[in-house]
Design a protein around this motif. Structure first.
Motif, short mmCIF file in Angstrom:
data_model
loop_
_atom_site.label_atom_id
_atom_site.label_comp_id
_atom_site.label_asym_id
_atom_site.label_seq_id
_atom_site.Cartn_x
_atom_site.Cartn_y
_atom_site.Cartn_z
N VAL A 291 0.84 -1.20 0.00
CA VAL A 291 0.00 0.00 0.00
C VAL A 291 0.88 1.25 0.00
O VAL A 291 1.06 1.92 1.01
CB VAL A 291 -0.98 0.03 1.19
CG1 VAL A 291 -1.98 1.18 1.01
CG2 VAL A 291 -1.72 -1.28 1.33
N GLN A 292 1.44 1.53 -1.15
CA GLN A 292 2.25 2.72 -1.33
C GLN A 292 1.98 3.30 -2.71
O GLN A 292 1.20 2.75 -3.48
CB GLN A 292 3.74 2.39 -1.14
CG GLN A 292 4.27 1.29 -2.05
CD GLN A 292 5.67 0.84 -1.66
OE1 GLN A 292 5.97 0.65 -0.47
NE2 GLN A 292 6.54 0.66 -2.64
N ALA A 293 2.63 4.41 -3.02
CA ALA A 293 2.33 5.10 -4.28
C ALA A 293 2.71 4.27 -5.49
O ALA A 293 2.02 4.28 -6.51
CB ALA A 293 3.05 6.45 -4.31
N TYR A 294 3.81 3.54 -5.40
CA TYR A 294 4.29 2.78 -6.56
C TYR A 294 5.01 1.52 -6.10
O TYR A 294 5.79 1.56 -5.14
CB TYR A 294 5.24 3.64 -7.39
CG TYR A 294 5.98 2.90 -8.47
CD1 TYR A 294 5.30 2.29 -9.52
CD2 TYR A 294 7.37 2.80 -8.45
CE1 TYR A 294 5.97 1.61 -10.51
CE2 TYR A 294 8.06 2.12 -9.44
CZ TYR A 294 7.35 1.52 -10.47
OH TYR A 294 8.03 0.84 -11.45
N GLN A 295 4.74 0.42 -6.75
CA GLN A 295 5.44 -0.83 -6.49
C GLN A 295 5.81 -1.50 -7.81
O GLN A 295 5.01 -1.51 -8.75
CB GLN A 295 4.57 -1.78 -5.66
CG GLN A 295 4.37 -1.31 -4.22
CD GLN A 295 3.56 -2.29 -3.40
OE1 GLN A 295 2.49 -1.95 -2.89
NE2 GLN A 295 4.06 -3.50 -3.25
N VAL A 296 7.01 -2.01 -7.88
CA VAL A 296 7.48 -2.70 -9.08
C VAL A 296 6.74 -4.02 -9.24
O VAL A 296 6.62 -4.80 -8.29
CB VAL A 296 9.00 -2.92 -9.02
CG1 VAL A 296 9.45 -3.96 -10.04
CG2 VAL A 296 9.74 -1.61 -9.25
#
Length: 679
Positions: A288-293
């Motif tokens: 739950v963050q702005a961007y994840q690979v």
């Protein structure tokens, strides 16, 4: 002899000067002459390619696509059928004797079959709605696809029957769904997508899945054709658990569905290995963050032994395709603003096979494009450079460089002066990170002269610009502006940590990344402090509004389709449910001060820059009410401003060529008004 050769010399000189004189600047109407390749599919034996050839219809004001065929050496380039309606999703049969595709008809989109030996074409379906994810069975006797089945909307009240001949208002539109509208589509009719099969010779489709869940995305048959693997979210609370999905298997004969993964986070794009032992898929454990690979995972066909194999690659993995021996997979990824085709062995070792994938987003230089692979390892892909949109390129297993086999815009771009695109790197004053950007110089650029400098901020913000063809950048350059487009922090293609720097900090330090690029260009003599202009759309519009709220260095600004107030935007946009805890902590009513802190409207009292505000009137992603807040605030403050509302335009203004021209023409007209170098 000397005098006899004079006419020949004059003829050569005339030809030289005449040829140069024929080169003109890129113009608005050139947009309607552009063509590009999309969705190339190479035959199993690697000798034929079918692709979708896209062109702009000046009368209908839209992009249209028909299927074309070409050999891998570039010969025998010809249209596939005589149809002039839209054709898409071409897919070769396992032995390459047939080609299935989808085409528009007066009744809707249907599945068609093309027989290679005879050149005959036939419609083989009669479907309720448009099919997607068209996939051949291993023996070539069936096709699987997904299709939406509509359901009835909820009924709250039973209205009395209107009198015969009465002219009553239309019935109300009622919904009880979380996700009920989408930008570019409008109201989403209720219903669910399901998986079907249909005989390859035509016949009745057979529904395999059921329930009030969506079954979409790519489909993958088991080698013995008794199972189809897919990704979906069949959890009871799927509407609110929208970031989650799992890999499932459905029995082709009995319709029994088996769950193969079970974690918090998306598991997508399941693809069975040719030997039937493994399933590759893409996903991540949701933090739950702005961007994840998005990483590449592997598991046994029964769901056991799940593990990640791309842990050493800090880039998003997409478009996975197994090699013939089940020893590894081909895939695409973005690295530092350039899209690439890679290969990963099951050990995790990654190699790059080709650069410059893309060229199917004509407006701005975003990542795009696709590829396909034959059984012998020959790859065809859409290749782009700043000088041209997507053409077809082929790379064989032993080739060191790909061979470009089409030049779809030779008749146009060979006679146009395009702006030269240069890659630059500079340091962020925030934390000394390396920031990448590109500068587009006007045709005929003379370093001894002074040019206006135009900053173009990309959208997203979790996206990336790159060294790709762009109509917008070229038209700005043709108008005499030096154009600068950066990938500030938050952009993809630089790893997960870089992309996630915007969490609860947007707009934030990305503002300084942009301004550091401006200062770098001033120091290099590329830009002039007295002739700075700034624009951008969507997240780029947010950044533009933030910039002019933070400083008054720019002569003029065009803020396109912005978010001005995160509190109002979050609860009005079509994706209203997706912001809490991934962009900012909590919902707006739980974190009012935090949402307001990052709202450009909070800085509107500082704005002195003459500002054009622009938005599509049908925009559901950054609704017109957001743009109006900026315009109305500036008018109340008696600042120089104008409001441009584009009819019949959604968030994707460039979807209609004339709307893209409207956007660029109005931007340039506003800048020219304050460009002292043009007076």
């Amino acid at each position: 002899m000397r005098y006899k050769s004079l006419p020949i010399l004059l003829l050569i000189l005339c030809f030289f000067f005449y040829g140069n004189a024929q080169k003109k600047e890129f113009t608005y109407l050139d947009l309607f002459d552009l063509q590009y390749a999309s969705d190339p599919q190479i035959s199993p034996n690697g000798d034929l390619i079918v692709y979708r050839r896209m062109s702009m219809d000046i009368m209908k004001d839209r992009a249209v696509g028909n299927l074309w065929m070409i050999r891998t050496d570039g010969s025998q380039h010809q249209k596939l059928t005589a149809k002039e309606t839209g054709e898409f999703s071409p897919r070769w049969s396992p032995n390459g004797d047939r080609l299935a595709f989808v085409s528009n008809t007066d009744e809707g989109s249907e599945i068609y079959m093309y027989w290679v030996n005879t050149g005959k074409t036939a419609k083989i379906s009669q479907l309720e709605s448009t099919p997607s994810s068209l996939t051949w069975s291993p023996k070539g006797d069936q096709l699987a696809f997904s299709m939406k089945l509509e359901t009835k909307p909820p009924v709250v009240a039973h209205m009395p029957q209107k009198p015969k001949g009465a002219e009553w208002a239309e019935s109300p539109r009622i919904t009880d769904r979380l996700y009920h509208e989408a930008d570019g589509r409008g109201y989403i009719k209720p219903g669910f997508s399901h998986i079907f099969t249909i005989p390859a010779d035509g016949g009745a489709p057979r529904q395999l899945t059921s329930g009030d869940f969506h079954h979409r995305g790519n489909l993958s048959w088991s080698p013995n054709a008794d199972t189809i693997y897919f990704s979906a979210n069949r959890n009871a609370d799927w509407e609110y658990d929208f970031r989650n999905s799992e890999v499932y298997a459905v029995g082709v004969q009995n319709g029994i569905i088996t769950t193969l993964t079970n974690r918090t986070g998306p598991d997508t794009s399941p693809t069975v290995s040719p030997n039937g032992k493994h399933i590759a898929y893409i996903g991540y454990d949701d933090k739950v963050q702005a961007y994840q690979v998005r990483r590449l995972y592997l598991m046994d066909v029964d769901g056991r032994n799940q593990r990640v194999i791309s842990q050493e690659l800090d880039r998003d993995v997409a478009n996975i395709v197994w090699d013939r021996k089940s020893e590894g997979l081909y895939f695409t990824f973005d690295d530092k603003g350039n899209s690439k085709i890679g290969y990963i062995a099951l050990s995790g070792k990654v190699s790059t096979l080709a650069d410059d994938l893309g060229g199917t987003t004509i407006g701005r230089p975003y990542a795009s494009g696709s590829f396909s692979r034959s059984k012998n390892g020959t790859i065809v892909f859409t290749k782009t450079r700043p000088e041209h949109p997507a053409d077809l390129a082929v790379i064989k297993p032993k080739d060191k460089e790909p061979l470009r086999i089409t030049n779809l815009n030779k008749g146009l771009l060979d006679y146009r002066n395009l702006g030269k695109v240069e890659e630059i790197w500079y340091k962020s004053t925030v934390d000394q990170r390396d920031i990448q950007g590109w500068v587009v110089y006007p045709p005929g650029y003379d370093a001894s002269q002074t040019y206006p400098f135009l900053v173009e901020n990309h959208g997203g913000p979790i996206l990336n610009y790159g060294d790709r063809f762009s109509v917008e950048m070229q038209l700005y350059a043709a108008a005499g502006y030096v154009v600068f487009y950066p990938n500030a922090r938050g952009s993809t293609s630089y790893g997960e940590e870089f992309g996630n720097l915007l969490y609860n900090n947007y707009p934030g330090d990305d503002y300084q990344d942009v301004m550091d690029g401006v200062d770098y260009c001033i120091a290099k003599g590329i830009a002039n402090e007295d002739q700075l202009f700034v624009t951008g759309g969507s997240a780029g519009g947010i950044m533009t509004a933030w910039i002019i709220g933070k400083n008054n260095r720019f002569e003029a600004a065009v803020v396109a389709k912005p978010v001005m107030n995160w509190i109002s935007k979050t609860l009005v946009a079509d994706n209203y449910f997706g912001y809490a805890n991934s962009r900012y902590p909590g919902q707006p009513w739980e974190n009012f001060e935090g949402y307001w802190k990052f709202s450009p409207l909070s800085l509107v009292g500082n704005i002195e820059t003459p500002t054009m505000v622009m938005v599509g009137m049908d925009d559901l992603r950054t609704p017109p009410s957001e743009a109006k807040q900026l315009y109305h605030a500036l008018k109340l403050r008696k600042k120089e401003t104008v409001f441009v509302e584009i009819p019949n335009a959604s968030h994707g203004i460039a979807n209609r060529p004339s709307n893209l021209i409207t956007k660029i023409a109005h931007t340039l007209a506003w800048f020219d008004k304050y460009n002292t170098l043009k007076k």
